[in-house]
Design a protein around this motif. Structure first.
Motif, short mmCIF file in Angstrom:
data_model
loop_
_atom_site.label_atom_id
_atom_site.label_comp_id
_atom_site.label_asym_id
_atom_site.label_seq_id
_atom_site.Cartn_x
_atom_site.Cartn_y
_atom_site.Cartn_z
N ILE A 101 33.65 32.84 42.91
CA ILE A 101 32.70 33.56 42.86
C ILE A 101 31.46 32.67 43.19
O ILE A 101 31.67 31.27 42.97
CB ILE A 101 32.21 34.50 41.75
CG1 ILE A 101 32.46 33.55 40.39
CG2 ILE A 101 33.44 35.38 41.34
CD1 ILE A 101 31.99 34.16 39.11
N GLY A 102 30.26 33.06 43.29
CA GLY A 102 29.02 32.41 43.47
C GLY A 102 28.62 32.26 44.81
O GLY A 102 27.41 31.66 45.16
N SER A 103 29.50 32.69 45.63
CA SER A 103 28.63 32.52 47.41
C SER A 103 29.67 33.67 47.99
O SER A 103 30.60 33.93 47.84
CB SER A 103 28.94 31.18 47.90
OG SER A 103 30.23 30.77 48.07
N PRO A 116 25.21 37.52 47.27
CA PRO A 116 26.23 37.37 46.18
C PRO A 116 25.77 38.17 44.97
O PRO A 116 24.63 38.04 44.64
CB PRO A 116 26.75 36.00 45.94
CG PRO A 116 25.74 35.16 47.04
CD PRO A 116 24.84 36.15 47.59
N GLY A 117 26.80 38.59 43.95
CA GLY A 117 26.35 38.98 42.90
C GLY A 117 25.67 37.78 41.75
O GLY A 117 26.32 36.87 42.06
N TRP A 118 24.88 38.07 41.11
CA TRP A 118 24.35 36.90 40.40
C TRP A 118 25.19 36.68 38.94
O TRP A 118 26.05 37.75 38.71
CB TRP A 118 22.80 37.39 39.83
CG TRP A 118 22.08 37.63 40.89
CD1 TRP A 118 22.26 37.32 42.39
CD2 TRP A 118 20.40 38.24 40.89
NE1 TRP A 118 20.93 37.59 43.15
CE2 TRP A 118 20.11 38.21 42.19
CE3 TRP A 118 19.85 38.70 39.77
CZ2 TRP A 118 18.86 38.66 42.65
CZ3 TRP A 118 18.54 39.02 40.10
CH2 TRP A 118 17.84 39.01 41.53
N TYR A 159 20.93 45.30 37.90
CA TYR A 159 20.19 44.35 38.25
C TYR A 159 20.71 43.36 38.90
O TYR A 159 20.08 42.24 39.12
CB TYR A 159 19.58 43.86 37.01
CG TYR A 159 18.22 44.65 36.52
CD1 TYR A 159 17.04 44.38 36.77
CD2 TYR A 159 18.13 45.73 35.91
CE1 TYR A 159 15.68 44.98 36.28
CE2 TYR A 159 17.23 46.66 35.59
CZ TYR A 159 16.12 46.06 35.95
OH TYR A 159 14.91 47.07 35.51
N GLY A 160 21.88 43.55 39.57
CA GLY A 160 22.27 42.45 40.72
C GLY A 160 23.35 41.57 39.88
O GLY A 160 23.85 40.66 40.49
N ILE A 175 29.62 41.50 45.58
CA ILE A 175 28.30 41.55 46.67
C ILE A 175 27.29 42.62 46.19
O ILE A 175 27.78 43.69 45.97
CB ILE A 175 29.14 41.94 48.08
CG1 ILE A 175 29.92 41.12 48.51
CG2 ILE A 175 27.93 42.01 49.14
CD1 ILE A 175 30.64 41.09 49.99
N VAL A 176 26.24 42.35 46.35
CA VAL A 176 25.02 43.57 46.07
C VAL A 176 24.23 43.53 47.30
O VAL A 176 23.62 42.60 48.17
CB VAL A 176 24.27 42.98 44.94
CG1 VAL A 176 23.03 43.93 44.72
CG2 VAL A 176 25.16 42.54 43.91
#
Length: 378
Positions: A337-339, A53-55, A104-105, A348-349
């Motif tokens: 978001i978050g998962s 997941p994106g940070w 940086y994600g 998504i990264v």
């Protein structure tokens, strides 16, 4: 549609799924599984890659200044109590995208007032990429942001104006709490009361910056036996006494060598809190505001290094939760978001390796709200 194939999926809740596909449509994750079929979809081969997941940087000033050195629009210090302010009006999409956080994600951030006011106003959650404030906003009025740390004294003390002391800070909070409970019509019409009452009713989280244990203890005492959803930020002097306290935690920047508090972090106690399931999020926020997009990653690696030093059981999946699902939970946006979960936004990264285990891992492809913003055909 986008079909990410055969990646090693780290879903942000602790699960690792080998050779797993993710199907994205209309900005959402619509299916997660193996050997998925989607005729006409853009296919991304993620075999041998880490899909995460994106940070989320949960507490930041991203998007509140047009450029380096310019005044920040999240720092209204004409009054120490400004709960009626809304950070949405400080947000600038171009400023948010200035450093390309996704490099940086980081795909989303909680944006809030500075630490200079006792109550600075409501915080919001924004995506790191987009064309308008409205399109980038995940949730407005996500939390109330305030501070009881020394930044408040440093702001108002030189003016010889209250609050100049901790006594003054907590007196101001108590006076507003009392006013919220008043039956006087003029009190109930006060914009400060109208903004803060949802906090006292447990409808809006309260994020308060506390550098020391004494500050945190005073906050916990002030709001004990109330429905307030409390989140303590910075929290450099945490200990195991927080285990039985009903609050979330956002760690401040652990990398700032000029911060006089972060060297005193009790990492053994921190790891005990995490192991016990306490909601702890990582941030790059401290006395400085959003010092750089790389700081969040440095904090994550520093935490992993401390765990190795102490022989703690902290895993990279635990740290990933501190960057994704936990901040989403604390900010009330875990439904979006978050998962990596079916039905959630496609933030998504795709990393070349595990970024929490090696600095050599690179974010090769970044997807925000179903749009590729870095990598293939961005």
């Amino acid at each position: 549609m986008i079909l990410i194939q055969k990646g090693t999926v780290h879903d942000g809740t602790g699960r690792i799924l080998a050779k797993t596909d993710i199907l994205i449509d209309a900005g959402k994750i619509v299916q997660i599984g193996q050997n998925l079929k989607a005729p006409g979809a853009q296919v991304i081969d993620a075999e041998g890659k880490c899909v995460m997941p994106g940070w989320i940087d949960p507490l930041s000033g991203w998007g509140t200044a047009a450029g380096r050195g310019q005044a920040r629009d999240n720092d209204e210090t004409s009054d120490p109590l400004t709960p009626q302010l809304d950070v949405v009006y400080a947000f600038d999409p171009d400023s948010m995208m200035y450093q390309e956080l996704w490099g940086y994600g980081i795909t989303a951030a909680g944006v809030a007032a500075s630490n200079n006011n006792v109550l600075g106003g409501s915080a919001a959650v924004f995506k790191a990429h987009g064309r308008t404030t409205e399109a980038m906003c995940v949730k407005a009025n996500a939390a109330m942001k305030g501070s009881v740390d020394e930044k408040v004294k440093q702001t108002y003390g030189p003016r010889n104006s209250a609050p100049m002391t901790k006594m003054g800070i907590f007196s101001a909070l108590r006076e507003l709490i009392a006013k919220c409970g008043s039956e006087k019509e003029e009190d109930q019409k006060d914009p400060k009361v109208q903004a803060f009452k949802p906090v006292l009713e447990g409808k809006l989280p309260l994020i308060l910056s506390c550098n020391t244990k004494a500050e945190a203890d005073a906050v916990l005492k002030l709001f004990e036996n109330t429905p307030v959803k409390l989140v303590l930020a910075n929290m450099y002097q945490l200990d195991e006494s927080l285990l039985d306290k009903d609050c979330g935690l956002i760690l401040g920047d652990l990398t700032d060598g000029f911060n006089k508090y972060n060297a005193a972090v009790n990492y053994a106690a921190l790891f005990s809190l995490i192991e016990a399931g306490k909601p702890v999020a990582l941030s790059a926020f401290g006395d400085a505001v959003s010092p750089g997009r790389e700081i969040l990653m440095w904090n994550a690696h520093g935490l992993m290094a401390q765990a190795r030093r102490l022989g703690a059981s902290l895993s990279s999946e635990d740290v990933l939760k501190m960057l994704t699902s936990v901040p989403a939970q604390l900010l009330g946006v875990e439904d979006r978001i978050g998962s990596l979960t079916e039905g959630k936004d496609a933030d998504i990264v795709i990393w070349s390796g595990n970024p929490l285990e090696t600095f050599r891992a690179l974010p090769e492809i970044v997807v925000i709200s179903g749009e590729i913003v870095k990598g293939e055909q961005a």
